[in-house]
Design an enzyme around this catalytic site. Sequence first.
Site, PDB file in Angstrom:
ATOM      1  N   TRP A 351       0.836  -1.215   0.000  1.00 54.09           N
ATOM      2  CA  TRP A 351       0.000   0.000   0.000  1.00 54.09           C
ATOM      3  C   TRP A 351       0.866   1.258   0.000  1.00 54.09           C
ATOM      4  O   TRP A 351       0.384   2.339  -0.296  1.00 54.09           O
ATOM      5  CB  TRP A 351      -0.962  -0.011   1.190  1.00 54.09           C
ATOM      6  CG  TRP A 351      -0.365   0.205   2.555  1.00 54.09           C
ATOM      7  CD1 TRP A 351       0.704  -0.438   3.098  1.00 54.09           C
ATOM      8  CD2 TRP A 351      -0.824   1.117   3.570  1.00 54.09           C
ATOM      9  NE1 TRP A 351       0.946   0.009   4.381  1.00 54.09           N
ATOM     10  CE2 TRP A 351       0.026   0.964   4.699  1.00 54.09           C
ATOM     11  CE3 TRP A 351      -1.865   2.030   3.644  1.00 54.09           C
ATOM     12  CZ2 TRP A 351      -0.133   1.684   5.867  1.00 54.09           C
ATOM     13  CZ3 TRP A 351      -2.024   2.762   4.828  1.00 54.09           C
ATOM     14  CH2 TRP A 351      -1.174   2.588   5.915  1.00 54.09           C
ATOM     15  N   ASP A 352       2.146   1.101   0.292  1.00 55.12           N
ATOM     16  CA  ASP A 352       3.084   2.216   0.207  1.00 55.12           C
ATOM     17  C   ASP A 352       2.956   2.937  -1.136  1.00 55.12           C
ATOM     18  O   ASP A 352       3.042   4.168  -1.211  1.00 55.12           O
ATOM     19  CB  ASP A 352       4.530   1.718   0.319  1.00 55.12           C
ATOM     20  CG  ASP A 352       4.785   0.831   1.517  1.00 55.12           C
ATOM     21  OD1 ASP A 352       3.877   0.101   1.925  1.00 55.12           O
ATOM     22  OD2 ASP A 352       5.913   0.853   2.031  1.00 55.12           O
ATOM     23  N   GLU A 491       0.520  -2.892  13.036  1.00 48.28           N
ATOM     24  CA  GLU A 491       0.675  -4.351  12.963  1.00 48.28           C
ATOM     25  C   GLU A 491       1.131  -4.990  14.269  1.00 48.28           C
ATOM     26  O   GLU A 491       1.406  -6.185  14.311  1.00 48.28           O
ATOM     27  CB  GLU A 491       1.653  -4.693  11.826  1.00 48.28           C
ATOM     28  CG  GLU A 491       1.077  -4.349  10.458  1.00 48.28           C
ATOM     29  CD  GLU A 491       2.124  -4.264   9.362  1.00 48.28           C
ATOM     30  OE1 GLU A 491       1.737  -4.243   8.184  1.00 48.28           O
ATOM     31  OE2 GLU A 491       3.338  -4.197   9.685  1.00 48.28           O
ATOM     32  N   LYS A 602       2.367   0.895  16.508  1.00 43.42           N
ATOM     33  CA  LYS A 602       3.547   0.827  15.639  1.00 43.42           C
ATOM     34  C   LYS A 602       3.656   2.051  14.730  1.00 43.42           C
ATOM     35  O   LYS A 602       4.726   2.615  14.541  1.00 43.42           O
ATOM     36  CB  LYS A 602       3.473  -0.447  14.784  1.00 43.42           C
ATOM     37  CG  LYS A 602       4.639  -0.624  13.820  1.00 43.42           C
ATOM     38  CD  LYS A 602       4.445  -1.866  12.960  1.00 43.42           C
ATOM     39  CE  LYS A 602       5.593  -2.033  11.974  1.00 43.42           C
ATOM     40  NZ  LYS A 602       5.383  -3.185  11.070  1.00 43.42           N
ATOM     41  N   GLN A 603       2.531   2.435  14.149  1.00 43.10           N
ATOM     42  CA  GLN A 603       2.506   3.540  13.186  1.00 43.10           C
ATOM     43  C   GLN A 603       1.092   4.105  13.111  1.00 43.10           C
ATOM     44  O   GLN A 603       0.171   3.552  13.692  1.00 43.10           O
ATOM     45  CB  GLN A 603       2.944   3.047  11.806  1.00 43.10           C
ATOM     46  CG  GLN A 603       2.000   2.019  11.194  1.00 43.10           C
ATOM     47  CD  GLN A 603       2.613   1.258  10.034  1.00 43.10           C
ATOM     48  OE1 GLN A 603       3.510   0.448  10.232  1.00 43.10           O
ATOM     49  NE2 GLN A 603       2.126   1.506   8.838  1.00 43.10           N
TER      50      GLN A 603
END
Length: 784
Positions: A351-352, A491, A602-603
């Site tokens: 998806w980046d 994640e 995580k993000q």
Amino acid sequence: MEKKKVRSKMKDFYSDYTADELWLIKETKWVKQLQSIREAQFTLGNGYLGTRGIYEEVPYDAQPGTYISGIYDKMSAQVSELVNLPNPINFKFTVKGEKIDLAAMDSLTHKRTLNMKKGVLARKTLYQDSKKRRYDYQSLRFISQHNKNIGAMQIVLTSLDAACVVDINTGIDTSISNAGVLTEGRKRHFRLKELGQSHNAGYLAVETLEKKYTIIYWSGFYYESAGKKIFAKDNVFRLKLKKNQTVIFTKVFCIKHFFPHENSTAVKKHAFKIFHNAFHRGFSNLLASHIKVWEKLWKKADILIEAEESLQQNLRFNIYHMLICGHFDNGFSSIGARTLSGEGYRGHIFWDAEIFLLPFYLFNFPRVAKNMLLYRYRRLDKARELAKEGGFKGAKFAWESADTGEEETPEWARDIDRTIIKIYTHKMEDHITADIAYAVYKYYQATNDDEFMENFGYEILFETARFWASRVEYNKKKKRHEINHIIGPDEFHINVNNNAYTNIMVRWNLLAASKLFAGCIKKRKVYKKLTVKLNLKEKEVKEWKKIASKLAVNINKKGVIEQFDGYFKLDKVKLKHTDENGIPLIPAKIKAKGLGKTRLVKQADVLMFLYLLDDSFGAKTKIANYEFYTPQTVYKSSLSPSIYSLIASRVGDLHRAYNLFNVALRADIDNLYENTPEGIHAACLGGTWQAVVFGFGGVKIKKERLSINPCMPRTWGKITFSLAWREFVVKLELTNEVIKVKVVTPAQKTIEIDIFSRLISVKTNKVYVFKRRTVKFKEERYHY
């Protein structure tokens, strides 16, 4: 004194490419431990072809990388990998058994320079052998932006202290293999098919083992000394040099791939024609044509910031690496998570590509953005198969994709603590399907490309909506639709229910598809074509809207959106310490396998959709969630700092915004994640650009119009850049108080732009200057 005198007489052959500091990334000495990092940083490419920045002599432990976008192979590997092809950057010199090599011979001085403005890599090294004899070595090389199959290199060698005999080897190196991963050792994904000499040039054909692509190399070189030009008849030969005699070696190569069904004789001739034309144009002409293309690229993509020089250099480094991986090949390939600069994530597309990288191309090179979406459309049938395999309708895109669109996620990988863990992202991280739909819609907003939508875009939106309609489950007790057994962008938390990012993006996907379907009804031919092809009825589309209205989202009294069911009940962790970049450190007592039991993130997850769907949420919601989730985030992904920077700038936390922007900006130039040798982080490149343009520059699409409302660090003077917007080019010069804008188009038109939260009509090809009505300097409400 004598040595200094001799050295001062040596001409700097490539000084024209090492003089403009703001465009240069330099290496000023040989450090063996940095070799693999420099190879990724100094990558040259043109979107079709990428070559790592190795030294021409290929020192011990070098990791040569030559990659063609879209060429993958699976033989001897768990999953398909971007193929590391034979290395054309191979030029070795030996004098009396001593190799002229940074790892084998002393270097008295050494400098290598990546000129990002011109897309060339220049080098100047002064060697000294075991007998104290010195050799001046200079080189320049590039991968052509003018002719995507061509690369060229030039080496200048001078024996300074004595006559000598030099042994030269400059063939195409076929001893190349892909890196080993976990239990897999190094593996070669090609076999030698044909090798020979013809027309004063070397010829090589290799074939990938599984997919049977043929990759053809033609390579030729000549050397010049004392006004004489000699074409070499072989790749290996010996040359006598007098003291202070300078020899210039020039090598030109062509690399081109062909499909299995194509005639081998015909493709060999075709590749030779490309090579022959380039080879006989000469190095200087090839270089000039290459630089002209770079001038055009930078004219569109450059961003000027009045700030410290290092910031400008590092930003250009990020943009440079996006420029060398952008390409149009009608959807044959897209851009992997580590570009064409390394084998991290095996070259797979995540998806980046759509969420982090695509906006840069969309607003600078829309054709490249279109290519990235065509890549997804060409694999729509495979996405339909993946959905069907899971028991669903519509299309479900692979979490990790390579050439076919099949799921390419490996079963095992290393966790953040380097332990080996089983991977579930391909089974649960379904949000990529909505992410791709989102990217298609954004492309349409920014380009008004009706032809693309009619032929490709609508179908992606409708088939992804159809997937989600079958993926949701109805909870009768709670009277809502749910999406269970999922992984969101964060994640750390696996197999959760109702991840907010996923559910909100799904809701958006269903509503956007419904809206576009309604618009299609007015286009009779398009409507008929799509409804027949997809067997799509209005009744099914109405159901999408019903599902969207009842999708589960949990919000507490403070306006904080729960990341997933039960998140608020997880263990609270206070992050007390940070590293030198201000990134929080996970307490030592918490192991990687225990992160899922905590609130640590995580993000960007909740904050990710608050950014992507900016129009849908008010300032209070953004601030409440920013203040709640920021203290929980540990930024264990290169995707994270840029998005938090962007959100921070939009809620007024400029201190943190600037700090995290600098982390994203320096991710690869400073190897902050300690894995730059595996390739440059593509998402970080695109995220950094977004942090500047959409964050500090305040650019967004608001109610289908371009909106600009800067929120820049006070240490910056101004930002200057341009954007492609529909049929226009919008040239901007921004400060926090003043916006200077010129909308360029061949025909005279009027366009509406939201400037400082005011809707303004501007005529094209005319310069406008707008001042903020009131300038308020408030005390910063955030402290870092």
